[in-house]
Scaffold this motif. Structure first.
Motif, short mmCIF file in Angstrom:
data_model
loop_
_atom_site.label_atom_id
_atom_site.label_comp_id
_atom_site.label_asym_id
_atom_site.label_seq_id
_atom_site.Cartn_x
_atom_site.Cartn_y
_atom_site.Cartn_z
N PRO A 8 19.68 56.91 36.70
CA PRO A 8 20.91 58.34 37.26
C PRO A 8 22.04 58.27 37.31
CG PRO A 8 20.63 56.08 38.87
CD PRO A 8 19.86 55.61 37.59
N ALA A 9 22.78 59.92 37.37
CA ALA A 9 24.60 59.66 36.82
C ALA A 9 25.27 58.71 37.59
CB ALA A 9 24.63 61.08 37.59
N SER A 10 26.25 58.18 36.87
CA SER A 10 26.56 57.16 36.92
C SER A 10 27.97 57.79 38.39
CB SER A 10 27.90 56.62 35.64
OG SER A 10 26.86 55.88 35.21
N PHE A 61 14.98 64.80 30.60
CA PHE A 61 16.15 64.94 30.93
C PHE A 61 16.66 66.29 31.31
CE2 PHE A 61 20.99 66.68 29.25
CZ PHE A 61 21.55 65.20 29.72
N THR A 62 17.82 66.02 32.05
CA THR A 62 18.05 67.19 32.95
C THR A 62 19.53 66.97 32.96
OG1 THR A 62 16.58 67.42 35.01
CG2 THR A 62 18.62 68.72 35.32
N GLY A 63 20.32 68.04 32.29
CA GLY A 63 22.19 67.89 32.54
C GLY A 63 22.96 68.59 31.75
N GLU A 65 16.13 70.71 30.72
CA GLU A 65 16.66 70.97 31.79
C GLU A 65 18.24 71.32 31.58
OE1 GLU A 65 18.09 72.99 34.15
OE2 GLU A 65 16.93 71.42 35.88
N LEU A 66 18.87 71.78 31.11
CA LEU A 66 20.33 72.49 30.35
C LEU A 66 20.90 73.82 31.43
CD1 LEU A 66 19.86 71.78 26.79
CD2 LEU A 66 20.00 69.96 28.95
N GLY A 67 22.30 73.69 31.15
CA GLY A 67 23.39 73.89 31.18
C GLY A 67 22.91 75.84 31.88
N GLU A 84 38.98 68.80 37.74
CA GLU A 84 39.79 69.33 36.41
C GLU A 84 39.21 70.38 35.95
OE1 GLU A 84 40.57 65.64 34.88
OE2 GLU A 84 42.14 64.82 36.54
N LYS A 85 37.67 70.08 35.49
CA LYS A 85 36.75 71.26 34.53
C LYS A 85 37.03 72.68 35.35
CE LYS A 85 32.74 72.71 33.15
NZ LYS A 85 30.89 72.51 32.31
N ILE A 86 37.13 72.41 36.40
CA ILE A 86 36.77 73.72 37.30
C ILE A 86 38.06 74.74 37.22
CG2 ILE A 86 36.83 74.85 39.48
CD1 ILE A 86 34.75 72.60 39.93
N GLU A 96 31.48 80.66 29.90
CA GLU A 96 30.73 79.41 29.85
C GLU A 96 30.55 78.96 31.74
OE1 GLU A 96 34.76 76.38 28.63
OE2 GLU A 96 35.04 78.74 27.13
N GLU A 97 29.76 77.55 31.27
CA GLU A 97 29.53 76.97 32.71
C GLU A 97 30.39 76.70 33.17
OE1 GLU A 97 26.59 73.76 33.06
OE2 GLU A 97 24.98 75.01 33.85
N ILE A 98 30.97 76.75 34.33
CA ILE A 98 31.98 75.78 35.62
C ILE A 98 31.65 75.36 35.77
CG2 ILE A 98 34.36 76.87 36.47
CD1 ILE A 98 34.40 79.73 35.80
P1 NDP Z 1 26.71 65.31 31.13
O1 NDP Z 1 24.68 65.85 30.16
O2 NDP Z 1 27.34 63.83 30.73
O3 NDP Z 1 25.21 64.01 32.74
C1 NDP Z 1 23.93 64.31 32.69
C2 NDP Z 1 23.11 62.59 32.76
O4 NDP Z 1 23.32 62.42 31.16
C3 NDP Z 1 24.10 61.71 33.48
O5 NDP Z 1 23.08 60.70 33.74
C4 NDP Z 1 24.80 61.13 32.36
O6 NDP Z 1 24.92 59.64 32.79
C5 NDP Z 1 23.75 61.27 31.30
N1 NDP Z 1 24.22 60.72 29.83
C6 NDP Z 1 25.58 61.07 29.81
N2 NDP Z 1 25.31 60.82 28.28
C7 NDP Z 1 24.69 60.46 27.53
C8 NDP Z 1 24.25 60.22 26.55
N3 NDP Z 1 24.47 60.37 25.13
N4 NDP Z 1 22.40 59.89 26.31
C9 NDP Z 1 21.94 60.25 27.29
N5 NDP Z 1 22.00 60.69 28.60
C10 NDP Z 1 23.98 60.24 28.65
O7 NDP Z 1 26.83 66.16 32.41
P2 NDP Z 1 28.57 65.60 32.81
O8 NDP Z 1 28.50 64.63 34.15
O9 NDP Z 1 28.99 65.12 31.85
O10 NDP Z 1 28.66 67.53 33.23
C11 NDP Z 1 28.89 68.28 32.54
C12 NDP Z 1 28.70 69.40 32.62
O11 NDP Z 1 27.15 69.63 32.89
C13 NDP Z 1 29.04 69.72 34.34
O12 NDP Z 1 30.47 70.25 34.10
C14 NDP Z 1 28.17 71.46 33.78
O13 NDP Z 1 28.67 72.51 33.19
C15 NDP Z 1 27.16 70.31 33.25
N6 NDP Z 1 25.77 69.83 33.68
C16 NDP Z 1 24.54 70.47 33.99
C17 NDP Z 1 23.88 70.01 34.86
C18 NDP Z 1 22.05 70.80 34.58
O14 NDP Z 1 21.95 70.99 35.54
N7 NDP Z 1 22.28 71.39 34.44
C19 NDP Z 1 24.26 68.94 35.10
C20 NDP Z 1 25.40 68.05 35.23
C21 NDP Z 1 26.06 68.68 34.65
P3 NDP Z 1 26.21 59.25 33.46
O15 NDP Z 1 26.69 60.09 34.93
O16 NDP Z 1 26.45 58.03 33.72
O17 NDP Z 1 27.59 59.64 32.00
#
Ligand code: NDP
Length: 516
Positions: free
Chosen positions: A220-222, A269-271, A293-295, A376-378, A423-425
């Protein structure tokens, strides 16, 4: 009308807001311009007592609660109050390896060869337990993430349970899902999820993986580990064989150690797009399956024949739902030039009624931003929007004294070149652009490196079909926005990633198809 925010009011600042009781009413309410609303909402707090938050949480590996190999922990806080909620074990690369081995053992000894109808029973059990414990999950999720209780209660938790119900139904029917082929599980799935929908993203990933016979290591996310750790308790309650699901909170680098672990067969991965690209590099040259599944930077397109009041609700839901921390958020409003003025008038009236505050209050519409870093990013992007010359608007509203809050924000006169249009806010910030013809709308909507979602508002079915065919977006909503259903695939094009979650497509991502 709510007054315009002045230059002295820093976006998201706590000064300059007026209490709801003093806000003058929108003319559309029929009270006449300037008439004061004579009432205030009473507080409606959800009780925290339905959930017991432990002081310390371990990693969930092989069915056991274990400390990190180096004994390290981190603190997860409540973003609405900035108070610590719990200490959580911080996994190391060695812990990831241990979790992958536990998952491999469970795959070999029980889960991978278990009859689908038996696996289904566990998934049904998990779904039922999630429903039985839904209030507990909703309160915990709101406390750890900052999202309003009405969303965690009515969206996140019910949808998470729905995913388990849905995929439980497929577990013994894989031969019907993929007719003429034999669907084999991939093995051990490494799943990394973000903080915006912690339990729901877990369900999107864990339910299809288990239904298809895979075992799971989930990071999970930290900032939001607690609902995943409560889910570990659900796995125990459901008597899931040890090692089938492993939950290992830890920092990003440790997430990469999981991705590159040779015992992993599939990565989901989603993030953020940046981390997604690193993960793609991490699995390149291996046989690991990958879904990303990204931004996103979705266009929500309103034509001049759209029912404007309905469209306003869809716009608000599209960008202010979950504080705008949504990958498919409708963050770019494309309004047809002939209706942009009445549309913005109605939108500003509607923004005056949005309640920002305590996530545990049942009347709250916009809760806390997930972390200081995200706030801060927003703030930085909103300042860039002002500096680049877009017109800035926020409704007057008080913000709590502590916590990470940001007022719903609207930018008009936005150019495609502005950062707030590109940019994705990932916050409650809407950028309004205009168009004259459907072709111009398509061109502007697709003018983004992302391609996750889009919305179209029009009275004409033919126009919906015309537009949908031309939009480069994985999901296109028509006369609605942010609708999710476990039976429906979700995913993106271009920098929004690849692969689909949800529906039979989501199941496909966890199987290897062989000839009979
Ligand atoms: P991240 O992509 O960093 O985080 C998503 C997940 O990936 C978290 O579990 C994170 O862990 C993990 N992670 C971080 N670095 C690595 C790595 N090098 N290898 C593997 N896993 C990793 O998103 P942020 O939380 O930094 O958010 C930044 C921006 O990303 C947001 O402002 C937004 O624009 C976008 N975002 C998009 C999402 C979406 O659903 N598409 C979801 C979240 C963010 P940990 O939490 O421990 O860092």
């Amino acid at each position: 009308m709510a007054r315009m925010a002045t230059e002295t009011e820093r976006p998201g600042s706590r000064t300059g807001g007026v209490s709801r009781a003093n806000v003058s009413s929108p003319s559309s309410w029929g009270l006449g311009d300037g008439a004061a609303i004579p009432w205030e909402y009473a507080p409606a707090p959800e009780s925290r007592d339905v959930v017991t938050i432990k002081d310390r949480y371990g990693l969930f590996i092989g069915g056991k609660d274990v400390a990190a190999s180096d004994g390290q922990t981190f603190i997860t806080i409540n973003p609405a109050t900035e108070e610590p909620l719990a200490q959580v074990a911080r996994a190391t690369a060695a812990d990831m390896d241990k979790a992958v081995r536990a998952a491999r053992t469970a795959f070999r000894k029980s889960w991978g060869s278990m009859a689908g109808r038996e696996r289904a029973k566990y998934l049904f059990r998990i779904a039922r337990i999630l429903q039985e414990r839904s209030r507990e999950f909703a309160v915990l999720e709101s406390m750890d993430s900052g999202k309003p209780i009405k969303e965690s209660r009515d969206v996140d938790v019910p949808l998470a349970a729905a995913h388990f119900w849905y995929y439980a139904g497929w577990a013994d029917k894989l031969e019907y899902a993929f007719p003429g082929r034999v669907a084999k599980p991939l093995g051990v799935a490494a799943q990394i999820i973000p903080w915006n929908f912690p339990l729901l993203m877990l369900a999107w990933k864990v339910a299809p993986a288990l239904a298809a016979g895979n075992t799971v290591v989930l990071k999970p996310a930290s900032t939001t580990p607690l609902s995943a750790l409560l889910f570990a308790d659900v796995c125990r309650q459901a008597d899931l064989p040890p090692g089938v699901v492993n939950i290992v909170p830890g920092p990003g680098e440790v997430g990469m150690a999981l991705v590159t672990n040779p015992g992993v067969d599939k990565v989901a991965f989603t993030g953020s797009t940046d981390i997604g690209k690193k993960i793609a590099k991490g699995v390149a040259g291996t046989n690991k399956a990958l879904t990303l599944e990204l931004g996103g930077k979705a266009a929500n397109i309103v034509f001049d024949d759209a029912p404007l009041d309905q469209a306003v609700e869809g716009i608000v839901n599209g960008i202010y739902f979950n504080q705008g921390e949504v990958c498919c958020a409708g963050s770019r409003l494309l309004a047809q030039e002939s209706i942009v003025e009445p549309l913005i008038e109605k939108l500003k009236d509607r923004l005056a009624t949005i309640r920002v505050g305590d996530p545990l209050d049942k009347n709250t519409d916009v809760g806390a931003i997930n972390s200081r870093q995200q706030l801060e990013k927003i703030t930085e992007l909103v300042e860039a929007g002002k500096a680049e010359g877009a017109d800035f608007y926020q409704p007057a509203c008080d913000l709590p004294d502590r916590g990470y809050f940001f007022r719903p924000t609207l930018f008009t006169n936005v150019a495609q070149s502005h950062r707030i249009a590109k940019e994705e806010i990932f916050g409650p910030v809407l950028s309004v652009l205009t168009f004259r013809t459907p072709d111009e709308a398509v061109e502007k909507a697709n003018n983004t490196p992302y391609g996750l979602s889009a919305g179209i508002w029009t009275d004409k079915g033919s126009r919906i079909l015309h537009m949908v065919k031309r939009m480069k977006a994985g999901v296109v909503w028509a006369n609605t926005f942010n609708r999710f259903d476990p039976t429906s695939p979700f995913g993106g094009y271009k920098e929004s990633g690849f692969g689909r979650e949800g529906g039979m497509h989501g199941l496909h991502a966890y199987v290897r198809l062989e000839d009979r």
